[in-house]
Design a protein around this motif. Structure first.
Motif: not given
Lengths: 261, 99
Positions: B15-20, B22-35
């Motif tokens: 859930t925390i990853g999904a929140a990241g 949805l919320i973050r806009r830096n592509a790298i951080v979005v990718f980290m949240c997917v990980e």
């Protein structure tokens, strides 16, 4: 049911994992996010080991924290120059709505787990009897051998794809030094070499610009990359303030001396 | 301790990853949240393997790791290519189809 030691380990490390995950989402700088995520992944590796997945625990550390996260850090260093995340919302109410969605999703997941009949608990004692790695190998090379072969094809495709995506073909000849010099003379902007950083400033670090005769910083003396990052440390005002303070102090002293006379 | 707690932890991390994402806009951080989401799934798989007393769950987690590694390589290459052409790693800036 598991042992008390495992319970203690779980409750201590679960907090660390959740904190790391939250830091991944909430940290503004990508580097901090990456390091928090690496911490979470190490904790997850410990959980794998505790759950009897010895092979996966080691692979988690080697592949995830060792390779994947370092690749992330590498790309952050390459890209991160201008990648400062702005906190401005581009879509109004997006964060609130995202938070609501995530909250609902979390409640759904938790309720699903709470209502599932998960009373069975066999443990891996029997499955791991011949060794965890041997057991995994026996499954991979018999039941899952086709998926394993596909995985090989996937990895090769990924490697080739990454090379194709990041490869840049040079379409024109690189300019020689003489051509560059001639272009510079023709341009007529900056003929002599660029000024060195820190000249006449009070520091000679590379991020401190040289000072012009009137005390203003010479931007050209600082590396272009540092300028793009906004990491130029302007000490000109500081130097002038120091000078003013020095003058003030000397005046005070002179005055005192004058009074004594 | 009931091993179901591992599943709750996996759900929370997912859930925390999904929140990241949805919320973050830096592509790298979005990718980290997917990980992070992938890792949470792996934890669930490993826990299920232990609950059911066979190694199939661990095999699935292993394949997930392999796919995640391939995905990271390609994803980061794409992010680098976008960064080279657009000088930004923000997911908001990659809007070629927008007028």
């Amino acid at each position: 049911m598991t042992s008390t030691g495992e319970a203690v380990q779980f409750w201590v490390l679960a907090v660390v994992a959740v904190l790391g995950a939250l830091a991944t989402v909430l940290m503004r700088k990508a580097v901090h996010s990456a390091l928090s995520l690496a911490g979470t992944m190490i904790v997850l590796a410990v959980f794998y080991l505790a759950n009897g997945a010895y092979f996966l625990g080691i692979v988690q550390i080697v592949v995830y924290t060792g390779a994947v996260m370092m690749l992330f850090l590498f790309v952050v260093m390459l890209v991160g120059v201008t990648a400062a995340d702005s906190l401005k919302e581009t879509i109004r109410g997006q964060r609130l709505l995202a938070g609501l969605c995530v909250l609902g999703f979390g409640v759904l997941l938790g309720a699903g787990i709470a209502n599932a009949s998960l009373h069975r608990f066999d443990g891996l004692g029997q499955a791991n009897a011949g060794g965890n790695v041997q057991g995994l190998a026996a499954l991979i090379f018999t039941k899952y051998v086709f998926a394993f072969e596909i995985t090989g094809a996937l990895l090769i495709t990924a490697a080739v794809g990454a090379m194709v995506l990041t490869h840049r073909e040079r379409t024109e000849r690189a300019a020689t030094q003489r051509e560059l010099a001639e272009a510079r003379v023709r341009g007529g902007k900056q003929l002599p070499p660029l000024p060195a950083p820190g000249v006449y400033a009070r520091h000679n670090a590379v991020d401190v610009p040289a000072l012009l005769p009137d005390g203003t910083p010479a931007e050209l003396s600082v590396n272009q990359t540092l300028r793009a990052r906004g990491q130029v440390r302007d000490v000109s005002a500081e130097a002038l303030a120091d000078l003013a303070a020095l003058e003030q102090r000397s005046e005070d002293r002179l005055e005192r001396k004058g009074k004594k006379r | 301790m009931n091993p179901v707690n591992y599943l709750y932890l996996a759900a929370l991390l997912f859930t925390i990853g999904a929140a990241g994402v949805l919320i973050r806009r830096n592509a790298i951080v979005v990718f980290m949240c997917v990980e992070l989401m992938l890792n949470a799934c792996n934890l669930a798989f490993v826990t299920f393997a232990r609950m059911h007393g066979n190694l199939d769950g661990q095999i699935i987690a292993f394949f997930t790791m392999v796919v995640a590694a391939a995905e990271v390589v390609i994803g980061l290459a794409i992010i680098l290519t976008i960064f080279r052409s657009r000088h930004s790693a923000s997911v908001d800036d990659a809007s070629l189809l927008k007028l």
